[in-house]
Write a protein that holds these residues in place. Sequence first.
Motif, PDB file in Angstrom:
ATOM      1  N   LYS A 168       0.877  -1.160   0.000  1.00  0.00           N
ATOM      2  CA  LYS A 168       0.000   0.000   0.000  1.00  0.00           C
ATOM      3  C   LYS A 168       0.923   1.221   0.000  1.00  0.00           C
ATOM      4  CE  LYS A 168      -3.379   1.881   3.185  1.00  0.00           C
ATOM      5  NZ  LYS A 168      -3.873   1.620   4.551  1.00  0.00           N
ATOM      6  N   ILE A 169       0.746   2.093  -0.995  1.00  0.00           N
ATOM      7  CA  ILE A 169       1.554   3.317  -1.053  1.00  0.00           C
ATOM      8  C   ILE A 169       0.655   4.484  -0.676  1.00  0.00           C
ATOM      9  CG2 ILE A 169       3.080   4.753  -2.469  1.00  0.00           C
ATOM     10  CD1 ILE A 169       4.239   2.129  -2.828  1.00  0.00           C
ATOM     11  N   THR A 170       1.053   5.233   0.329  1.00  0.00           N
ATOM     12  CA  THR A 170       0.244   6.372   0.762  1.00  0.00           C
ATOM     13  C   THR A 170       1.097   7.637   0.751  1.00  0.00           C
ATOM     14  OG1 THR A 170       0.771   5.859   3.059  1.00  0.00           O
ATOM     15  CG2 THR A 170      -1.310   5.025   2.225  1.00  0.00           C
ATOM     16  N   ARG A 171       0.405   8.769   0.779  1.00  0.00           N
ATOM     17  CA  ARG A 171       1.134  10.036   0.885  1.00  0.00           C
ATOM     18  C   ARG A 171       0.468  10.910   1.939  1.00  0.00           C
ATOM     19  NH1 ARG A 171      -0.255  13.297  -4.627  1.00  0.00           N
ATOM     20  NH2 ARG A 171      -2.355  12.509  -4.911  1.00  0.00           N
ATOM     21  N   LEU A 172       1.153  11.947   2.331  1.00  0.00           N
ATOM     22  CA  LEU A 172       0.634  12.826   3.366  1.00  0.00           C
ATOM     23  C   LEU A 172      -0.650  13.501   2.901  1.00  0.00           C
ATOM     24  CD1 LEU A 172       3.884  14.591   4.647  1.00  0.00           C
ATOM     25  CD2 LEU A 172       2.798  12.510   5.478  1.00  0.00           C
ATOM     26  N   ALA A 173      -1.536  13.766   3.850  1.00  0.00           N
ATOM     27  CA  ALA A 173      -2.790  14.445   3.538  1.00  0.00           C
ATOM     28  C   ALA A 173      -2.502  15.835   2.997  1.00  0.00           C
ATOM     29  CB  ALA A 173      -3.649  14.534   4.787  1.00  0.00           C
ATOM     30  N   HIS A 174      -3.498  16.400   2.336  1.00  0.00           N
ATOM     31  CA  HIS A 174      -3.287  17.688   1.684  1.00  0.00           C
ATOM     32  C   HIS A 174      -3.276  18.870   2.635  1.00  0.00           C
ATOM     33  CE1 HIS A 174      -2.926  16.145  -2.267  1.00  0.00           C
ATOM     34  NE2 HIS A 174      -4.046  15.469  -2.164  1.00  0.00           N
ATOM     35  N   GLY A 175      -3.288  18.605   3.948  1.00  0.00           N
ATOM     36  CA  GLY A 175      -3.140  19.687   4.912  1.00  0.00           C
ATOM     37  C   GLY A 175      -1.775  20.334   4.820  1.00  0.00           C
ATOM     38  N   VAL A 176      -0.832  19.616   4.179  1.00  0.00           N
ATOM     39  CA  VAL A 176       0.520  20.146   4.057  1.00  0.00           C
ATOM     40  C   VAL A 176       0.530  21.268   3.019  1.00  0.00           C
ATOM     41  CG1 VAL A 176       2.913  19.574   3.508  1.00  0.00           C
ATOM     42  CG2 VAL A 176       1.446  17.882   4.611  1.00  0.00           C
ATOM     43  N   PRO A 177       0.910  22.473   3.417  1.00  0.00           N
ATOM     44  CA  PRO A 177       0.919  23.580   2.462  1.00  0.00           C
ATOM     45  C   PRO A 177       1.826  23.292   1.265  1.00  0.00           C
ATOM     46  CG  PRO A 177       1.412  24.334   4.702  1.00  0.00           C
ATOM     47  CD  PRO A 177       1.407  22.857   4.731  1.00  0.00           C
ATOM     48  N   VAL A 178       1.373  23.690   0.088  1.00  0.00           N
ATOM     49  CA  VAL A 178       2.129  23.426  -1.130  1.00  0.00           C
ATOM     50  C   VAL A 178       3.481  24.137  -1.089  1.00  0.00           C
ATOM     51  CG1 VAL A 178       2.152  23.787  -3.637  1.00  0.00           C
ATOM     52  CG2 VAL A 178       0.072  23.008  -2.501  1.00  0.00           C
ATOM     53  N   GLY A 179       4.497  23.434  -1.460  1.00  0.00           N
ATOM     54  CA  GLY A 179       5.824  24.038  -1.534  1.00  0.00           C
ATOM     55  C   GLY A 179       6.533  24.111  -0.197  1.00  0.00           C
ATOM     56  N   SER A 180       5.872  23.638   0.842  1.00  0.00           N
ATOM     57  CA  SER A 180       6.490  23.745   2.165  1.00  0.00           C
ATOM     58  C   SER A 180       7.477  22.612   2.384  1.00  0.00           C
ATOM     59  CB  SER A 180       5.426  23.654   3.235  1.00  0.00           C
ATOM     60  OG  SER A 180       4.960  22.335   3.299  1.00  0.00           O
ATOM     61  N   GLU A 181       8.341  22.796   3.321  1.00  0.00           N
ATOM     62  CA  GLU A 181       9.234  21.726   3.701  1.00  0.00           C
ATOM     63  C   GLU A 181       8.775  21.199   5.046  1.00  0.00           C
ATOM     64  OE1 GLU A 181      13.165  21.834   2.707  1.00  0.00           O
ATOM     65  OE2 GLU A 181      13.004  23.494   1.302  1.00  0.00           O
ATOM     66  N   LEU A 182       8.789  19.871   5.151  1.00  0.00           N
ATOM     67  CA  LEU A 182       8.265  19.226   6.356  1.00  0.00           C
ATOM     68  C   LEU A 182       8.887  19.772   7.630  1.00  0.00           C
ATOM     69  CD1 LEU A 182       8.042  15.452   5.443  1.00  0.00           C
ATOM     70  CD2 LEU A 182       6.386  17.281   5.108  1.00  0.00           C
ATOM     71  N   ASP A 183      10.166  20.041   7.542  1.00  0.00           N
ATOM     72  CA  ASP A 183      10.919  20.492   8.698  1.00  0.00           C
ATOM     73  C   ASP A 183      10.352  21.785   9.295  1.00  0.00           C
ATOM     74  OD1 ASP A 183      12.964  20.460  10.545  1.00  0.00           O
ATOM     75  OD2 ASP A 183      14.337  21.565   9.259  1.00  0.00           O
TER      76      ASP A 183
END
Length: 200
Positions: A168-183
């Motif tokens: 199963k391949i998943t990705r982070l929900a779209h709550g992550v702002p576009v272009g942002s870095e996780l850190d």
Amino acid sequence: MPSPIGPEIERLIQLLARLPGLGPRSARRAALTLIKKREQLLMPLADAIRTAADRVMVCSACGNVDTSDPCTICRDQRRDPSVLVVVEDVADLWALERAGVVNARYHVIGGVISALDGVRPEDLNLDKLVARAAEPALKEVILALNATVDGQTTAHYVTDLLSRYSLKITRLAHGVPVGSELDYLDEGTLAAAIRQRTAF
Ligand code: ZN
């Protein structure tokens, strides 16, 4: 005109200036603070840097940095062996650990595919990822890649690469702002992004 600063201090300033977030001016201020606080700051920092230089290594399994190989996370038997979290950089791994939402292991690929920066798939730590994908206990790969164009291109590439395994391949929900870095995300946002992850 000769420099008023001795070559040893000049070298310290030049090295400090290479750190992220420090330009020449901040580096001079940092160097001066270090010199003024010799006992409290300069000596302990010198010791810490020496220790890190001698003992820090890259984990041959996951690409994390630690003082042991395999790293502490890879050796941790309490981690869920069915989940693997793919990140670009060690900074992202640290951010996810700070958020404390995944009790899994990681795979640091060391960057993203980028035509502009000349980063090709073979420049990334992907061979080992494919080898790990074949581990029988593994069920899910979470692509915790940055929401940048390059991050998403890389996510597609990795998904293709792993398509021959029934994972199963998943990705982070779209709550992550576009272009942002996780850190740079706060722990709550990051935790929500992981919990609400979606199928890729
Ligand atoms: Zn490791």
